[in-house]
Design an enzyme around this catalytic site. Structure first.
Site, PDB file in Angstrom:
ATOM      1  N   GLU A 232      43.081  41.277  75.561  1.00 50.40           N
ATOM      2  CA  GLU A 232      42.971  39.812  75.664  1.00 50.40           C
ATOM      3  C   GLU A 232      44.306  39.259  75.182  1.00 50.40           C
ATOM      4  O   GLU A 232      44.563  39.215  73.978  1.00 50.40           O
ATOM      5  CB  GLU A 232      41.847  39.301  74.761  1.00 50.40           C
ATOM      6  N   CYS A 266      44.938  30.775  72.666  1.00 50.60           N
ATOM      7  CA  CYS A 266      45.322  31.414  73.932  1.00 50.60           C
ATOM      8  C   CYS A 266      44.844  30.574  75.111  1.00 50.60           C
ATOM      9  O   CYS A 266      45.504  30.516  76.136  1.00 50.60           O
ATOM     10  CB  CYS A 266      44.751  32.824  73.994  1.00 50.60           C
TER      11      CYS A 266
HETATM   12  P1  NAP Z   1      50.667  39.623  67.945  1.00 48.32           P
HETATM   13  O1  NAP Z   1      51.949  39.616  67.228  1.00 48.32           O
HETATM   14  O2  NAP Z   1      50.544  40.404  69.188  1.00 48.32           O
HETATM   15  O3  NAP Z   1      49.564  40.072  66.878  1.00 48.32           O
HETATM   16  C1  NAP Z   1      48.210  40.321  67.238  1.00 48.32           C
HETATM   17  C2  NAP Z   1      47.756  41.604  66.562  1.00 48.32           C
HETATM   18  O4  NAP Z   1      48.458  42.706  67.118  1.00 48.32           O
HETATM   19  C3  NAP Z   1      48.050  41.640  65.058  1.00 48.32           C
HETATM   20  O5  NAP Z   1      47.027  42.337  64.415  1.00 48.32           O
HETATM   21  C4  NAP Z   1      49.351  42.406  65.009  1.00 48.32           C
HETATM   22  O6  NAP Z   1      49.581  43.012  63.750  1.00 48.32           O
HETATM   23  C5  NAP Z   1      49.135  43.428  66.081  1.00 48.32           C
HETATM   24  N1  NAP Z   1      50.350  43.978  66.652  1.00 48.32           N
HETATM   25  C6  NAP Z   1      51.527  43.365  66.888  1.00 48.32           C
HETATM   26  N2  NAP Z   1      52.393  44.213  67.468  1.00 48.32           N
HETATM   27  C7  NAP Z   1      51.757  45.387  67.609  1.00 48.32           C
HETATM   28  C8  NAP Z   1      52.127  46.655  68.140  1.00 48.32           C
HETATM   29  N3  NAP Z   1      53.338  46.880  68.641  1.00 48.32           N
HETATM   30  N4  NAP Z   1      51.223  47.644  68.109  1.00 48.32           N
HETATM   31  C9  NAP Z   1      49.998  47.445  67.598  1.00 48.32           C
HETATM   32  N5  NAP Z   1      49.585  46.274  67.079  1.00 48.32           N
HETATM   33  C10 NAP Z   1      50.448  45.244  67.095  1.00 48.32           C
HETATM   34  O7  NAP Z   1      50.191  38.190  68.332  1.00 48.32           O
HETATM   35  P2  NAP Z   1      50.585  36.822  67.677  1.00 48.32           P
HETATM   36  O8  NAP Z   1      51.847  36.390  68.284  1.00 48.32           O
HETATM   37  O9  NAP Z   1      50.471  36.839  66.197  1.00 48.32           O
HETATM   38  O10 NAP Z   1      49.332  35.983  68.204  1.00 48.32           O
HETATM   39  C11 NAP Z   1      49.401  35.135  69.243  1.00 48.32           C
HETATM   40  C12 NAP Z   1      49.206  35.766  70.597  1.00 48.32           C
HETATM   41  O11 NAP Z   1      47.878  36.236  70.741  1.00 48.32           O
HETATM   42  C13 NAP Z   1      49.405  34.741  71.675  1.00 48.32           C
HETATM   43  O12 NAP Z   1      50.097  35.283  72.769  1.00 48.32           O
HETATM   44  C14 NAP Z   1      47.996  34.392  72.068  1.00 48.32           C
HETATM   45  O13 NAP Z   1      47.877  33.815  73.324  1.00 48.32           O
HETATM   46  C15 NAP Z   1      47.330  35.710  71.948  1.00 48.32           C
HETATM   47  N6  NAP Z   1      45.873  35.529  71.833  1.00 48.32           N
HETATM   48  C16 NAP Z   1      45.086  35.861  72.899  1.00 48.32           C
HETATM   49  C17 NAP Z   1      43.713  35.645  72.853  1.00 48.32           C
HETATM   50  C18 NAP Z   1      42.813  36.015  74.010  1.00 48.32           C
HETATM   51  O14 NAP Z   1      41.607  36.065  73.823  1.00 48.32           O
HETATM   52  N7  NAP Z   1      43.319  36.247  75.201  1.00 48.32           N
HETATM   53  C19 NAP Z   1      43.148  35.128  71.696  1.00 48.32           C
HETATM   54  C20 NAP Z   1      43.972  34.796  70.641  1.00 48.32           C
HETATM   55  C21 NAP Z   1      45.334  35.014  70.727  1.00 48.32           C
HETATM   56  P3  NAP Z   1      50.654  42.361  62.699  1.00 48.32           P
HETATM   57  O15 NAP Z   1      50.104  41.051  62.307  1.00 48.32           O
HETATM   58  O16 NAP Z   1      50.684  43.358  61.603  1.00 48.32           O
HETATM   59  O17 NAP Z   1      51.955  42.258  63.437  1.00 48.32           O
END
Ligand code: NAP
Length: 458
Positions: A232, A266
């Site tokens: 997601e 999102c």
């Molecule tokens: P993010 O950096 O991707 O973080 C989300 C999760 O993934 C965190 O637990 C993060 O851990 C982990 N993570 C990051 N890089 C990783 C990697 N290389 N390998 C494994 N895990 C990893 O996301 P964000 O920028 O904080 O959050 C916003 C994004 O999430 C936006 O793009 C938003 O649209 C999306 N989102 C989508 C939905 C949906 O349902 N489609 C819902 C909510 C948010 P750490 O915190 O330790 O880095």
């Protein structure tokens, strides 16, 4: 990233957590695996009782949980409380509907396949790794965990590094309801330590809600280990308004969509495509509404939205706006970081967006709206679909032919007509293109992590 609670309202570091050691991670993986072997022997009725009890606890503790959410990621206390209660309701929904969704099926007459009996069962898979984001720290996690546990799976929670206390709370909640010890432990680990876990034979699949880069990293590791993933990811949802729409209602909804959760959703509308005939009226109402919002103390009832969750998140928003302005975008309201403590950013509306600007394609995770003028329905559809993402969409028109074309032709996981994109426990949620694959919630969500098993009897 440091695993820590930093209050985004003040920028104060409140509590830091050391990452789990390899031995501590192993202990939790082993516990989740052992819990799976216990849980798979239980009935739906037993699991439903435990899930209801966990929902009771969450409801009873809603004030404390809401305060924790607000402290860790800055949303208003009222919306944090609403998120908590929605999560408890989602847990109850899957407690009450999981058995129905996973009832064995008899797809053809047994004789047609040379059998005396034929059944398709939906058995649990095992331990599922859940990588979760901070923007709805309780709801995003519960909407995976409730169906997964009700199906008889267990989970491992790797939550975002900035919400460790919410993560630890969730890691205990289901056990406190009665589920076996180890059914959903929290791993306090850094992002770079997640992908290697997919090589572990006990972990059978993974789900990730977050950015495209994180999703791709998990999918790559899962692919190497032949494990299923549900992703997601982000979105740049469209908000299309055509002349037959109630323009005042659309403009009000547009404000709510763009500033809710400080724009960090999102499925928030991010690209606004407004028909030329009503562009001026919509823009006047929308800009007035955005300018009237109050970004401030999330504990103050007069506040519309709180700070952004992290300093890095605010820097990303500032950089996207600065790039657009440098390339000719017009700021209709907002666009300036206020002085003072905390990671605040005002409601912002930009017009004259062109394809050379990063904002044209990239997701902006903050209260920044991009306004575009469209000439007709074809123009709206072409522009809406000219995106790498396809999560939700919100379209405003009362013309049945337009509704028919918009709902058929928009490339997204959802089209909401004359309303805002939202999630409900009984309705599938997910995206296409870079917004990910697979679905959460509903029968579709609970069936993502099951073994669809054919039982053929001579
Ligand atoms: P993010 O950096 O991707 O973080 C989300 C999760 O993934 C965190 O637990 C993060 O851990 C982990 N993570 C990051 N890089 C990783 C990697 N290389 N390998 C494994 N895990 C990893 O996301 P964000 O920028 O904080 O959050 C916003 C994004 O999430 C936006 O793009 C938003 O649209 C999306 N989102 C989508 C939905 C949906 O349902 N489609 C819902 C909510 C948010 P750490 O915190 O330790 O880095």
């Amino acid at each position: 990233m440091t695993i820590a609670t930093v209050d985004p309202t003040t920028g104060t570091l409140l509590r830091e957590f050391p990452a789990h050691s390899a031995a501590e991670v192993e202990e939790r993986v082993a516990a989740a695996d052992a819990a799976f072997h216990a849980l798979r022997e239980t009935t739906f009725a037993q699991r439903a009782e435990w899930m209801h009890r966990a929902a009771d606890l969450l409801e009873a503790e809603a004030d404390r949980v809401a305060d924790l959410i607000t402290t860790e990621m800055g949303k208003t206390l009222a919306s944090a409380r609403a998120e908590t209660l929605k999560s408890a309701a989602g847990m109850r929904y899957f407690a009450d509907n999981a058995e129905r969704y996973l009832r064995p099926e008899h797809p053809v007459e047994p004789a047609a396949v040379g059998a005396s009996a034929l059944t398709v069962r939906f058995d649990p898979l095992g331990v599922i790794l859940a990588v979760m984001p901070w923007n709805y720290p309780i709801w995003q996690t519960v909407r995976f965990a409730a169906p997964a546990l009700m199906a008889g799976n267990t989970g491992l929670l790797k939550h975002a590094s900035n919400v460790p206390q919410s993560a630890l709370y969730l890691g205990e909640l289901f056990e406190r309801g009665g589920f076996p010890t180890g059914c959903f432990p929290t791993l306090l680990i850094e992002a770079r330590d997640v992908a290697p876990l997919l090589a572990d034979r006990r972990i059978r699949a993974a789900t990730l809600t977050g950015s495209v880069g994180a999703g791709a990293a998990i999918a790559e590791a899962a692919g190497r280990n032949v494990k299923k993933t549900v992703l997601e990811l982000g979105g740049t949802d469209v908000f299309i308004v055509l002349p037959s729409a109630d323009v005042a209602a659309a403009a009000k909804a547009a404000v709510d969509s763009r500033v809710g959760n400080a724009g960090q959703s999102c499925i928030a509308s991010k690209r606004f495509y407004i028909h030329a005939d009503i562009y001026d009226e919509f823009t006047a109402r929308f800009v007035e509404g955005m300018a009237a919002t109050v970004a401030g103390d999330p504990r103050d009832e007069k506040t519309t939205f709180g700070p952004l969750a992290t300093e890095r998140g605010r820097r990303d928003v500032e950089a996207l706006v600065a790039d657009a302005v440098a390339k000719g975008a017009t700021v209709l309201t907002g666009g300036r970081t206020p002085a003072g403590e905390g990671y605040f950013y005002p409601a912002t509306v930009l017009a004259d967006i062109t394809a050379s600007m990063r904002l044209f394609r990239e997701e902006c995770f903050g209260p920044v709206a991009c306004l575009h003028r469209i000439t007709d329905l074809d123009d709206a559809l072409r522009k809406a679909n000219d995106s790498d993402f396809g999560l939700g969409s919100s379209v405003w028109t009362t013309d049945p032919d337009e509704i028919d074309r918009l709902t058929r032709e928009i490339e997204a996981g959802g089209v909401f007509v004359n309303g805002l994109t939202a999630s409900f426990p009984g309705v599938p949620f997910g995206g296409v293109k870079d917004s990910g694959y697979g679905r959460e919630l509903s029968a579709h969500g609970i069936r993502e992590f099951v073994n669809t098993k054919t039982i053929w009897q001579a």
